[in-house]
Design an enzyme around this catalytic site. Structure first.
Site, short mmCIF file in Angstrom:
data_model
loop_
_atom_site.label_atom_id
_atom_site.label_comp_id
_atom_site.label_asym_id
_atom_site.label_seq_id
_atom_site.Cartn_x
_atom_site.Cartn_y
_atom_site.Cartn_z
N ALA A 54 6.72 -11.73 -17.51
CA ALA A 54 7.62 -12.78 -17.02
C ALA A 54 8.38 -13.44 -18.18
O ALA A 54 9.61 -13.63 -18.11
CB ALA A 54 6.83 -13.82 -16.24
N ALA A 85 -2.19 -4.05 -16.79
CA ALA A 85 -1.98 -3.60 -15.42
C ALA A 85 -2.13 -2.09 -15.33
O ALA A 85 -1.58 -1.35 -16.16
CB ALA A 85 -0.60 -4.03 -14.93
N GLN A 86 -2.90 -1.65 -14.34
CA GLN A 86 -3.17 -0.21 -14.22
C GLN A 86 -2.32 0.43 -13.15
O GLN A 86 -1.61 1.41 -13.39
CB GLN A 86 -4.66 0.00 -13.86
N GLY A 111 0.46 -0.35 -10.95
CA GLY A 111 1.90 -0.20 -11.09
C GLY A 111 2.67 -1.33 -10.44
O GLY A 111 2.14 -2.42 -10.21
N GLU A 129 -1.41 2.41 -2.55
CA GLU A 129 -2.54 1.49 -2.74
C GLU A 129 -2.91 0.87 -1.40
O GLU A 129 -2.12 0.88 -0.45
CB GLU A 129 -2.19 0.41 -3.77
N HIS A 171 -11.25 -9.34 -7.49
CA HIS A 171 -11.25 -7.88 -7.35
C HIS A 171 -12.66 -7.42 -7.06
O HIS A 171 -13.60 -7.89 -7.71
CB HIS A 171 -10.72 -7.22 -8.63
N ARG A 217 -9.10 -6.08 0.36
CA ARG A 217 -9.73 -6.38 -0.92
C ARG A 217 -10.70 -7.56 -0.82
O ARG A 217 -11.82 -7.50 -1.34
CB ARG A 217 -8.61 -6.69 -1.93
N HIS A 255 -9.39 -12.21 -10.41
CA HIS A 255 -8.42 -11.20 -10.84
C HIS A 255 -6.99 -11.71 -10.80
O HIS A 255 -6.20 -11.44 -11.69
CB HIS A 255 -8.57 -9.99 -9.90
N ARG A 291 -2.64 -11.67 -2.17
CA ARG A 291 -1.58 -10.82 -2.73
C ARG A 291 -1.74 -9.38 -2.28
O ARG A 291 -2.84 -8.83 -2.30
CB ARG A 291 -1.68 -10.89 -4.26
N SER A 327 2.62 -8.27 -7.77
CA SER A 327 2.74 -9.31 -8.81
C SER A 327 3.64 -8.90 -9.96
O SER A 327 4.43 -9.72 -10.46
CB SER A 327 1.36 -9.71 -9.32
N LEU A 328 3.55 -7.67 -10.42
CA LEU A 328 4.46 -7.24 -11.49
C LEU A 328 5.90 -7.28 -10.98
O LEU A 328 6.82 -7.68 -11.70
CB LEU A 328 4.11 -5.83 -11.98
#
Ligand SMILES: Cc1cc2nc3c(=O)[nH]c(=O)nc-3n(C[C@H](O)[C@H](O)[C@H](O)COP(=O)(O)OP(=O)(O)OC[C@H]3O[C@@H](n4cnc5c(N)ncnc54)[C@H](O)[C@@H]3O)c2cc1C
Length: 507
Positions: A14, A44-45, A47, A112, A227, A272, A331, A366, A371-372
């Site tokens: 950001a 971040a894994q 994406g 996901e 998480h 989740r 998380h 979320r 988020s990314l």
């Protein structure tokens, strides 16, 4: 008297995107750690979620986001951010991010949990964040308009008449009092307020605390996403074992080999928060919990998940031969500084973006990888609004005392015990009573304790269960709570003083 340049607090996705989008306007970026370190963005894994596939569109992405948000998303804000997804991916690519592509050159898209389409744009397999940060840092270093002050921690915002006047900074050579009338908070999440977290350890929400002390409204503080599967490696923070491992068929078992979530809807691939609460309850009942990838992946594990394999091996676990011990961990924070569509907070001259901001996109929970996207997209809108806001002549500031270096360690067991995955009124009251003296003492724990107190007050106020906020004493969702709640520090402190006093409570 002097003209100021905007100050950006934070150098993750950001903060760096805001700085790049403001170019060629001169800006100063404050980074608590050396550039590239201390930012969740680099870790971040999965994406970036964006509706770029031929079978996808913004309306579908919106439906999935609203479903995850459990009735609390701001649908108009969400629609605008998700619509911008393809453009944000193109902007990142223009800055040099090399996303993974299929043989025909089109973006490779992952799937996901809770996404109805393949829409996760990724890089380097499970190394999306590292690639994004590599490219953005290189772009920032090429931009002459951007000055980065590393190992510089913002400890207070200076505010007069509800308007930003400057930033008080702990820099390598001592305190700096920087006049500024335009400040952007891009300081990341709050996982470091809890004992188990996947966040960088110093991510305890300092930006939120700065905003709260400056008089800004915070929103949705009670919504913390845990998480389900962090690697129980005994380290701080805990390495993440991505949902994708369960997506490939790994199952959750206990020490007896029992698949204890098999009867829940969706089993291991349920929402989740539901899976996280299932694991938490089983651990609380005295069991151990493992993710067993042996039947589904076996020898293929190392090739499919190289980063997770490395983390497991470092903890002495071979995921090909052994089940992986897991524990839920804080998380992502859906709450943050309450901002409008341009990223403006309730304090003039203060903007927020990335995980520090609460835009209304995520609601009560979320959707993975949104988020990314939010950080990249909203950073550009914040930059546009900052650029359109004329600089204000700022007076030199009177000297101010630098608060002590913050230490969240005393706060972590209190919030983990009472404001974690499962909460109730008595526990939240206990948290408030334990945090109030720490917050009032003015020592190193005061700032983290103050933010923890606000979180506990917010969680106590929401007498229902919704999304990531689960109250055992109010297990149902309530129509009269189907609205986002904001909180000011003054109100939280007053509420805490009242609640912490047992005599007043009885009256
Ligand atoms: C392990 C992990 C995996 C994830 N995977 C995904 C994923 O696949 N997809 C997805 O969408 N999201 C993912 N997330 C969430 C996502 O990474 C974050 O929400 C996002 O990167 C936040 O970006 P940011 O720029 O707001 O904050 P960060 O990247 O955390 O950056 C914050 C910056 O602020 C600085 N800072 C903080 N306080 C101060 C201060 N007082 N003074 C100066 N500097 C300060 C920090 O040093 C840092 O530079 C993941 C998170 C984690 C932890």
């Amino acid at each position: 008297m002097q003209h100021d340049r905007p100050i950006i607090i934070g150098a993750g996705l950001a903060g760096l995107m805001t700085a790049l989008h403001l170019a060629p306007m001169p800006v100063l970026v404050l980074a608590r750690a050396p550039l590239g370190d201390g930012a969740a963005s680099a870790w971040a894994q999965g994406g970036v979620a964006a509706c770029v596939g031929a079978d996808d569109d913004p309306a579908r992405h919106l439906d999935d986001t609203l479903a995850a948000g459990d009735g609390l998303c701001d649908a108009a804000v969400a629609a605008r951010i998700l619509q911008a997804g393809p453009d944000s991916i193109a902007t990142l690519a223009r800055h040099g991010v090399e996303f993974d592509r299929a043989a025909d050159g089109r973006l490779a898209l992952g799937l996901e949990a809770a996404h109805s389409r393949r829409r996760i744009v990724h890089a380097g397999g499970d190394g999306t964040g590292a690639e994004i940060m590599r490219a953005l840092i290189a772009a920032v270093q090429r931009a002459p308009s951007i000055t980065v002050l590393e190992q510089a921690e913002a400890r207070r915002l200076v505010v007069e008449d509800n308007r930003i006047r400057g930033v008080l900074v702990a820099a390598p050579h001592g305190a700096l009092l920087l006049p500024a009338s335009r400040v952007v908070l891009a300081s990341g999440g709050i996982g470091g307020l809890f004992l188990h977290t996947t966040n960088p350890p110093q991510s305890w929400g300092q930006g939120l605390l700065l905003a709260a002390r400056a008089g800004a409204a915070l929103a949705d503080l009670e919504f913390v996403q845990f998480h389900p599967t962090a690697l129980a490696a005994g380290t701080d923070p805990l390495p993440l074992v991505s949902e994708a491992v369960r997506g490939e068929g790994a199952i959750l078992i206990d020490e007896t080999g029992t698949r204890f979530l098999a009867d829940q809807p969706g089993a291991e691939l349920g929402p989740r928060d539901v899976v996280a609460r299932g694991i938490f309850a089983h651990l609380a009942a005295g069991h151990q919990v493992f993710l067993d990838a042996r039947p589904a992946l076996g020898e293929r594990f190392g090739k499919r998940f190289p980063a997770i394999t490395a983390a497991c091996l470092a903890a002495g676990i071979d995921p090909v031969m052994q089940p992986i011990p897991v524990v839920p961990a804080a998380h992502y924070h859906m709450g943050g500084v309450a901002v409008d569509a341009a990223g403006r907070s309730s304090v003039a001259g203060l903007w927020a973006c990335g995980e520090t901001a609460s835009t209304g996109l995520h609601g009560a929970n979320r959707l993975a990888s949104n988020s990314l996207l939010e950080a990249a997209t909203c950073a550009c809108w914040v930059a546009e609004d900052v650029a359109a806001t004329p600089p204000v002549r700022v007076r030199p500031l009177a000297d101010r005392r630098l608060p002590p270096a913050p230490d969240p360690v005393p706060v972590r067991p209190i919030l983990s015990r009472h404001a974690g995955l499962l909460r109730d009124g008595d526990g939240l009251l206990a948290a408030i009573r334990a945090l109030a003296p720490l917050a009032a003492a003015g020592g190193p724990a005061a700032d983290p304790a103050t933010l923890g107190l606000m979180l506990a007050v917010a969680a106590l106020r929401r007498e229902e269960s919704r999304g990531a906020h689960a109250r055992t004493d109010f297990p149902a969702r309530r129509a009269d709570f189907s609205t986002r709640l904001t909180l000011y520090l003054t109100d939280a402190t007053a509420a805490a003083a009242r609640l912490a006093d047992p005599i007043v409570r009885r009256a």
